[in-house]
Design an enzyme around this catalytic site. Structure first.
Site, short mmCIF file in Angstrom:
data_model
loop_
_atom_site.label_atom_id
_atom_site.label_comp_id
_atom_site.label_asym_id
_atom_site.label_seq_id
_atom_site.Cartn_x
_atom_site.Cartn_y
_atom_site.Cartn_z
N GLY A 111 -4.72 35.37 10.95
CA GLY A 111 -4.64 36.76 11.69
C GLY A 111 -3.26 37.02 12.24
N HIS A 120 2.02 24.60 13.95
CA HIS A 120 2.54 24.42 15.12
C HIS A 120 3.81 23.39 15.04
CE1 HIS A 120 -1.77 25.15 16.09
NE2 HIS A 120 -1.17 25.37 17.15
#
Length: 772
Positions: free
Chosen positions: A441, A703
């Site tokens: 997204g 991450h």
């Protein structure tokens, strides 16, 4: 009899996120290690000084961390996975951050550890939104003291005049949270206890009278082996050094109460917020010499305590035995100081307490219990006034919302056709290739994006100029996605500050802070919305930006929403009604948004439920009730669409094996999950369950600053295809790309598209071979 005040841990990030900026400057090579260490020392000193001034008698040390307290424990005991090629005497900062974030040559952010090494796996800390680094243990594991942090910080506090109680994650909880390779982690307990004994002995030699030893796993369902591990551990450690304050939190001891009461420790901390009913049975079981620490102030939520009620509940007990009053858990999970909130609605602000105010509440309660209720007259009066004001405020309840919820029928939770029928309709409408590529997204929120948003908030640029800036960014992101060959595009979410806050700001029943930051992991901080009242959607929230983005391309533009369970779990939730009721209210608001997006032409709508498993109760006996209303809420939000409208969802770090049927019951057409760090391990649940819908296992760990190569992602997709039929697979990163930089994202996504094309080519070759 005396009543004292203790804190179990204080927020690490600083009043204004000073730790975040110090870390990111260091990682970017803008500041040296010494500057990071000086900033950290300054924050620790301020925390001790502040807690003492607020009225705490017992201060923690070693509750501070540069990244994560579980990673700190791994460093302390030398539990470094073999892939880091560690042969040193101690875990240095480069190794520490490589374990947290991965390392890559040329070194990520200018700090070399060496090689191209993935980060350790990360998952949620029990049922919170805090992430910890999962310990990785192997057969033949050896432990030894490899970090002096816990000792240094104890001495650091003492030099400032503070006698602290060091915090140490208990050995059994550490092993229960760990993953073992060719070894059951609990089998390593004897060796680990030797190292823990050395740690405790060294702390005793430094002058520590008490150690807070955290064993949160005592509130879980335990096996016989786990119970035995607790017995062995504390029989071994009880006489090895300082007195032990055995600290439990996030729930009640329940059927583990007998076990905890028999452990040879000197003190026991009980969470009386999550489990208020455990006090009486605990008193009946505990020996009189065991010092009782009572977690009476909520360490995980921001509502002001009702001090008079607590006083009358504890008054008789305080006259019979010494007590320690404390938060239910570490204050890591709440913002630092309400005093920074100068623009919050005053009516709502009076209902709240952040970390600083919670210590003040504890001090006022202790003062009253020691010297009589009148000793805290002002604090008690303010507490009473706030409780009445909140209970009677018209801002809290909306009759229209209650009526709509009451009118819900079973049809609101079901799609009109089964998945097999919907899949054919969606494939005909979308015409996507095998292994379709997309992202989750968001795209990088660069310094320029954040600067423009800040300028708009400050009034330095008007709404029209800000909207034009966002249109330029969105148009460029769409064009670039087309150029690299992504199949399903996203608009990038440049207008969004946070995936929950953005929606909460447009829904009724939510309030927002300016400085209410809490740590999610490492330098990542979030500002959870405050859900104080009934929820509804006054107007469409995302339709205009979706429509603008779709107008820039002929490819499918995925509409992006945050799901009701995630909005709930990532907010500070009202405690005056069941969480299920609040979640259903949010679900109806999201359902309205989905309907408007479909009417505008959206063929794909993603409703992220990143936090669905995070909200799972810690005891299995309570799981089904939660899963029933959580799944129902998602289905309320997602089921009002046509068969050919494809519903996606996304879930963050989660173990899926034990809730895979609930995930199936959500009936999303496509689910994307984070699997890169676990090397597709999580897909085992989807295979054993024969998950019927489509799956997008993450092939790019967002991450970490590492940039995975095409071969790495192709290998992961090959692994995925062993668990899930290739016809069901999508290709995507692990999560949104908001926190990454464009110079990391661009090559990674180009490699991801190439990996998908390679898998398609293999599939075509296989198909041609089988045709012969």
């Amino acid at each position: 009899m005396t009543v004292s005040v203790a804190t179990l841990g204080f927020p690490r990030i600083g009043l204004r996120r000073e730790l975040k900026f110090a870390l990111e400057n260091y990682w970017a090579g803008k500041s040296p290690l010494a500057e990071l260490q000086a900033a950290a020392a300054g924050l620790r000193a301020l925390n001790w000084t502040r807690q003492k001034a607020l009225g705490a008698d017992i201060l923690p040390s070693n509750d501070f961390s540069l990244y994560d307290h579980v990673l700190d424990t791994s460093a302390l005991i030398g539990a470094v996975p073999p892939r880091y090629d560690w042969a040193g005497e101690s875990v240095d900062p480069d190794l520490y951050f490589a374990m947290a974030r991965g390392a890559q040559q040329p070194a990520a952010c200018g700090h070399a550890h060496g090689g191209d090494t993935t980060a350790m796996e990360m998952t949620k800390w029990f049922d919170t939104n805090y992430h910890f680094l999962v310990p990785e243990l192997s057969a033949g594991q050896r432990f030894r003291i490899a970090s002096t942090k816990i000792f240094n910080e104890f001495e650091e506090a003492r030099a400032l005049g503070y006698a602290t109680r060091p915090v140490l994650l208990g050995p059994v909880s550490y092993l229960m949270l760990a993953k073992g390779k060719a070894v059951e982690p609990l089998a390593l307990l004897p060796q680990l206890l030797e190292t823990y004994a050395e740690i405790l002995a060294r702390l005793a030699a430094l002058g520590a009278e008490w150690v807070q030893i955290d064993e949160p796993c005592l509130v879980l369902d335990l096996t016989c082996d786990q119970r035995t591990a607790f017995e062995r551990a504390y029989a071994s450690l009880a006489t090895r050094g300082p007195k032990l304050m055995l600290t439990t939190y996030f729930g009640g001891l329940g059927d583990n109460l007998d076990l905890a009461a028999e452990l040879p420790v000197h003190g026991l901390h009980l969470d009386l917020v999550r489990a208020p009913d455990q006090l009486e049975p605990a008193l009946a079981k505990l020996q009189p010499h065991v010092l009782l620490s009572l977690g009476v102030i909520d360490g995980r939520n921001i509502w002001r305590a009702n001090l008079p009620d607590l006083y009358w509940r504890l008054k008789e007990l305080a006259g019979k035995r010494d007590l320690i009053l404390a938060p239910s858990c570490s204050l890591l999970h709440v913002p630092v100081d309400l005093a920074l909130e100068t623009s919050l609605d005053p009516e709502i602000a009076q209902w709240l307490a952040f970390a600083a105010q919670k210590v003040e509440e504890l001090a006022a309660l202790a003062k009253a219990l020691n010297a009589g209720e009148d000793a805290s007259f002002a604090a008690f009066s303010a507490s009473r006034i706030a409780a009445v004001a909140r209970a009677t405020s018209p801002k809290v309840h909306d009759a229209a919302v209650a009526a709509r919820l009451a009118a819900l029928d079973a049809g609101a939770t079901n799609r009109t056709a089964p998945f097999a029928t919907r899949r054919e309709a969606q494939r005909a409408r979308l015409n996507l290739p095998a292994f379709p590529t997309t992202t989750i997204g968001s795209f990088p929120q660069t310094a320029e994006v954040r600067k423009a948003r800040a300028a708009h908030i400050k009034g330095e640029i008007d709404a029209a100029a800000y909207a034009q800036y966002l249109r330029v960014e969105t148009r460029a992101a769409v064009k670039w996605q087309e150029e690299i060959g992504l199949d399903v595009l996203v608009h990038g979410e440049f207008e969004r500050n946070d995936m929950v806050q953005y929606f909460g700001e447009q829904l009724s029943g939510f309030a927002f802070t300016r400085a209410g930051w809490v740590q999610s992991y490492g330098s990542r901080c979030v500002r959870p919305p405050i859900l104080y009242g009934d929820v509804s959607r006054p107007a469409p929230m995302t339709v205009d930006w979706w429509r603008f983005a779709q107008d820039q391309t002929d490819r499918p533009m995925k509409a992006m929403l945050t799901g009701p369970v995630t909005i709930l779990n990532w907010s500070f939730v009202r405690d005056d009604q069941p969480r299920a009721a609040s979640c259903r209210q949010i679900a109806l608001a999201i359902r309205d948004e989905v309907a408007d997006l479909e009417a505008a032409g959206a063929a794909i709508v993603q409703i992220d439920e990143a936090a669905l498993r995070e909200g799972l109760p810690l005891r299995r006996s309570e799981w089904q009730a939660y899963l029933d209303w959580a799944v129902e809420s998602f289905r309320i939000a997602s089921s009002g669409v046509r068969d050919d409208t494809q519903i996606h969802t996304h879930m963050c770090y989660s173990e899926f094996n034990d809730i895979i049927r609930a995930i199936g019951a959500m009936d999303a057409d496509v689910i994307s999950i984070e699997t890169a760090r676990s090397q597709m391990e999580l897909l085992g649940a989807f295979e054993s369950y024969a998950y019927p819908n489509e799956v997008g296992p993450g092939v790019y760990d967002i991450h970490s600053p590492r940039i995975p190569a095409e071969r790495e992602m192709t290998d992961l997709l090959t692994l995925a295809a062993k668990h899930v039929p290739p016809a069901q697979l999508w290709v995507n990163p692990d999560c949104g790309l908001k926190t990454r930089k464009w110079d990391e994202v661009r090559p990674a996504l180009i490699a991801m598209v190439a990996a998908a094309k390679s898998m398609r080519a293999r599939a075509l070759v296989k198909e041609a071979y089988l045709a012969k």
